[in-house]
Design a protein around this motif. Structure first.
Motif, PDB file in Angstrom:
ATOM      1  N   TRP A 196       8.369  -2.288  -1.786  1.00  0.00           N
ATOM      2  CA  TRP A 196       7.307  -2.523  -0.819  1.00  0.00           C
ATOM      3  C   TRP A 196       7.533  -3.828  -0.050  1.00  0.00           C
ATOM      4  N   TYR A 197       7.246  -3.759   1.251  1.00  0.00           N
ATOM      5  CA  TYR A 197       7.346  -4.905   2.140  1.00  0.00           C
ATOM      6  C   TYR A 197       6.008  -5.121   2.835  1.00  0.00           C
ATOM      7  N   ARG A 198       5.708  -6.364   3.128  1.00  0.00           N
ATOM      8  CA  ARG A 198       4.544  -6.673   3.956  1.00  0.00           C
ATOM      9  C   ARG A 198       5.014  -7.248   5.286  1.00  0.00           C
ATOM     10  N   VAL A 199       4.481  -6.690   6.361  1.00  0.00           N
ATOM     11  CA  VAL A 199       4.695  -7.232   7.703  1.00  0.00           C
ATOM     12  C   VAL A 199       3.359  -7.786   8.178  1.00  0.00           C
ATOM     13  N   GLY A 200       3.339  -9.051   8.551  1.00  0.00           N
ATOM     14  CA  GLY A 200       2.115  -9.691   9.006  1.00  0.00           C
ATOM     15  C   GLY A 200       2.212 -10.113  10.457  1.00  0.00           C
ATOM     16  N   ALA A 201       1.123  -9.963  11.185  1.00  0.00           N
ATOM     17  CA  ALA A 201       1.033 -10.409  12.577  1.00  0.00           C
ATOM     18  C   ALA A 201      -0.055 -11.468  12.674  1.00  0.00           C
ATOM     19  N   HIS A 202       0.324 -12.668  13.055  1.00  0.00           N
ATOM     20  CA  HIS A 202      -0.644 -13.747  13.243  1.00  0.00           C
ATOM     21  C   HIS A 202      -1.215 -13.613  14.651  1.00  0.00           C
ATOM     22  N   ILE A 203      -2.506 -13.273  14.742  1.00  0.00           N
ATOM     23  CA  ILE A 203      -3.101 -12.986  16.046  1.00  0.00           C
ATOM     24  C   ILE A 203      -4.046 -14.108  16.471  1.00  0.00           C
ATOM     25  N   ASN A 209     -10.571 -19.495  22.470  1.00  0.00           N
ATOM     26  CA  ASN A 209      -9.747 -20.430  21.712  1.00  0.00           C
ATOM     27  C   ASN A 209     -10.045 -20.256  20.228  1.00  0.00           C
ATOM     28  N   HIS A 210      -9.477 -19.204  19.645  1.00  0.00           N
ATOM     29  CA  HIS A 210      -9.804 -18.884  18.250  1.00  0.00           C
ATOM     30  C   HIS A 210      -8.593 -18.273  17.556  1.00  0.00           C
ATOM     31  N   ASP A 211      -8.409 -18.682  16.299  1.00  0.00           N
ATOM     32  CA  ASP A 211      -7.364 -18.136  15.437  1.00  0.00           C
ATOM     33  C   ASP A 211      -7.966 -16.987  14.627  1.00  0.00           C
ATOM     34  N   PHE A 212      -7.517 -15.759  14.878  1.00  0.00           N
ATOM     35  CA  PHE A 212      -8.028 -14.593  14.150  1.00  0.00           C
ATOM     36  C   PHE A 212      -7.207 -14.290  12.890  1.00  0.00           C
ATOM     37  N   ARG A 213      -6.315 -15.183  12.542  1.00  0.00           N
ATOM     38  CA  ARG A 213      -5.539 -15.100  11.302  1.00  0.00           C
ATOM     39  C   ARG A 213      -4.560 -13.918  11.338  1.00  0.00           C
ATOM     40  N   TRP A 214      -4.414 -13.232  10.234  1.00  0.00           N
ATOM     41  CA  TRP A 214      -3.321 -12.261  10.081  1.00  0.00           C
ATOM     42  C   TRP A 214      -3.831 -10.828   9.941  1.00  0.00           C
ATOM     43  N   GLU A 215      -3.158  -9.932  10.626  1.00  0.00           N
ATOM     44  CA  GLU A 215      -3.256  -8.494  10.362  1.00  0.00           C
ATOM     45  C   GLU A 215      -1.976  -8.108   9.632  1.00  0.00           C
ATOM     46  N   CYS A 216      -2.094  -7.384   8.514  1.00  0.00           N
ATOM     47  CA  CYS A 216      -0.925  -7.087   7.697  1.00  0.00           C
ATOM     48  C   CYS A 216      -0.754  -5.589   7.473  1.00  0.00           C
ATOM     49  N   TYR A 217       0.488  -5.221   7.207  1.00  0.00           N
ATOM     50  CA  TYR A 217       0.868  -3.832   6.977  1.00  0.00           C
ATOM     51  C   TYR A 217       1.808  -3.801   5.776  1.00  0.00           C
ATOM     52  N   ALA A 228      22.565   7.941   4.712  1.00  0.00           N
ATOM     53  CA  ALA A 228      21.156   8.211   5.017  1.00  0.00           C
ATOM     54  C   ALA A 228      20.427   6.947   5.462  1.00  0.00           C
ATOM     55  N   GLY A 229      20.820   5.809   4.894  1.00  0.00           N
ATOM     56  CA  GLY A 229      20.196   4.547   5.288  1.00  0.00           C
ATOM     57  C   GLY A 229      18.769   4.415   4.778  1.00  0.00           C
ATOM     58  N   TYR A 230      18.074   3.394   5.282  1.00  0.00           N
ATOM     59  CA  TYR A 230      16.703   3.126   4.872  1.00  0.00           C
ATOM     60  C   TYR A 230      15.737   4.111   5.527  1.00  0.00           C
ATOM     61  N   SER A 231      14.613   4.333   4.855  1.00  0.00           N
ATOM     62  CA  SER A 231      13.536   5.139   5.433  1.00  0.00           C
ATOM     63  C   SER A 231      12.206   4.580   4.953  1.00  0.00           C
ATOM     64  N   ILE A 232      11.161   4.833   5.731  1.00  0.00           N
ATOM     65  CA  ILE A 232       9.814   4.374   5.385  1.00  0.00           C
ATOM     66  C   ILE A 232       9.031   5.551   4.836  1.00  0.00           C
ATOM     67  N   GLU A 233       8.536   5.400   3.624  1.00  0.00           N
ATOM     68  CA  GLU A 233       7.805   6.485   2.976  1.00  0.00           C
ATOM     69  C   GLU A 233       6.299   6.381   3.233  1.00  0.00           C
ATOM     70  N   GLU A 234       5.750   5.166   3.189  1.00  0.00           N
ATOM     71  CA  GLU A 234       4.309   4.980   3.394  1.00  0.00           C
ATOM     72  C   GLU A 234       4.072   3.767   4.287  1.00  0.00           C
ATOM     73  N   GLU A 235       3.020   3.845   5.099  1.00  0.00           N
ATOM     74  CA  GLU A 235       2.617   2.739   5.962  1.00  0.00           C
ATOM     75  C   GLU A 235       1.112   2.527   5.810  1.00  0.00           C
ATOM     76  N   TRP A 236       0.732   1.355   5.300  1.00  0.00           N
ATOM     77  CA  TRP A 236      -0.674   1.016   5.104  1.00  0.00           C
ATOM     78  C   TRP A 236      -1.064  -0.173   5.968  1.00  0.00           C
ATOM     79  N   LYS A 237      -2.206  -0.097   6.614  1.00  0.00           N
ATOM     80  CA  LYS A 237      -2.761  -1.238   7.337  1.00  0.00           C
ATOM     81  C   LYS A 237      -3.736  -1.952   6.407  1.00  0.00           C
ATOM     82  N   VAL A 238      -3.504  -3.248   6.168  1.00  0.00           N
ATOM     83  CA  VAL A 238      -4.298  -4.036   5.220  1.00  0.00           C
ATOM     84  C   VAL A 238      -4.935  -5.181   5.974  1.00  0.00           C
TER      85      VAL A 238
END
Length: 242
Positions: A196-203, A209-217, A228-238
């Protein structure tokens, strides 16, 4: 956009971003449109940002007065970008209603976001809450100041100790991404492993003028056999609670 100011304020957002996350009576995760799609191509994780990036929030402009007693340096010192750890709870996720899979099953039946990601702690109760509290929330256009990626662990580790919403110590960061960003999964001490990997977006606000912090997946990535290489089995928005 006053990006320098937003980055300096990130520490306060990271330190306080998880307040009120647990408990069945808590508000639902906030709605947003930040990342539209993930894919793996030639050994790299490709992150496509949404054409229009926005977040639903109960933030009001007057809230900025609460920061008046802090200097940017003291705020940043609370928790620097990329090193704040999300709270953890056993069993693949904490309290609250809605889908809580991520390593424990339930992906196929989980409610979906506007971009088709499984919605962590989302569901009918969340839609009801937004309908009943429409006068308390607003939609804000945002920019993405940074993207982070971190290896969270194997499927077994994720099942036993999955992080809640928020940033984790990032293995890699990209500042000021635009449109599409790529991470080479094969290059790094933690990256390039099944699990499992987490990808975060700091928005940060475009019009406020406001820091809305992080949206993560949270993504479950597998390494195929041969070519075959890598593949993504599940994608969750957290997402943090609104």
């Amino acid at each position: 956009m006053k990006r320098r100011t937003f980055l300096q304020l990130t520490g306060l957002g990271a330190a306080g971003g998880l307040a009120g996350c647990l408990g069945s009576n808590s508000p639902p995760p906030r709605k947003s449109s930040v990342v539209s799609d993930f894919e793996v191509s030639d050994g790299s994780l490709v992150v496509d940002l949404a054409d229009q990036t926005w977040v639903m929030s109960r933030y009001e402009a007057a809230d900025q007065s609460s920061l008046s007693g802090f200097s940017p340096q003291s705020l940043a010192a609370l928790s620097p970008v990329g090193v704040a750890s999300a709270a953890k709870s056993g069993g693949g996720g904490g309290g609250g209603r809605g889908a809580t899979g991520r390593g424990t099953g339930g992906y196929a039946s989980a409610p979906r976001t506007v971009h088709g990601h499984a919605w962590y702690h989302g569901g009918d109760y969340a839609d009801d809450w937004y309908e009943n509290n429409a006068n308390q929330v607003s939609r804000f256009p945002v920019g993405v100041a940074a993207l982070g990626i971190a290896y969270l662990g194997s499927t077994t580790a994720m099942r036993d100790d999955a992080p809640e919403a928020g940033p984790v110590p990032w293995d890699r960061e990209i500042q000021d991404p635009s449109g599409t960003a790529e991470y080479d999964l094969s290059d790094g001490s933690q990256l390039g492993r099944d699990g499992w990997y987490r990808v975060g977006a700091h928005i940060v606000g475009d019009d406020v003028n406001h820091d809305f912090r992080w949206e993560c997946y949270d993504l479950e990535v597998t390494d195929g056999i041969g070519d075959a290489g890598y593949s993504i089995e599940e994608e969750w928005k957290v997402s943090p609670r609104i």
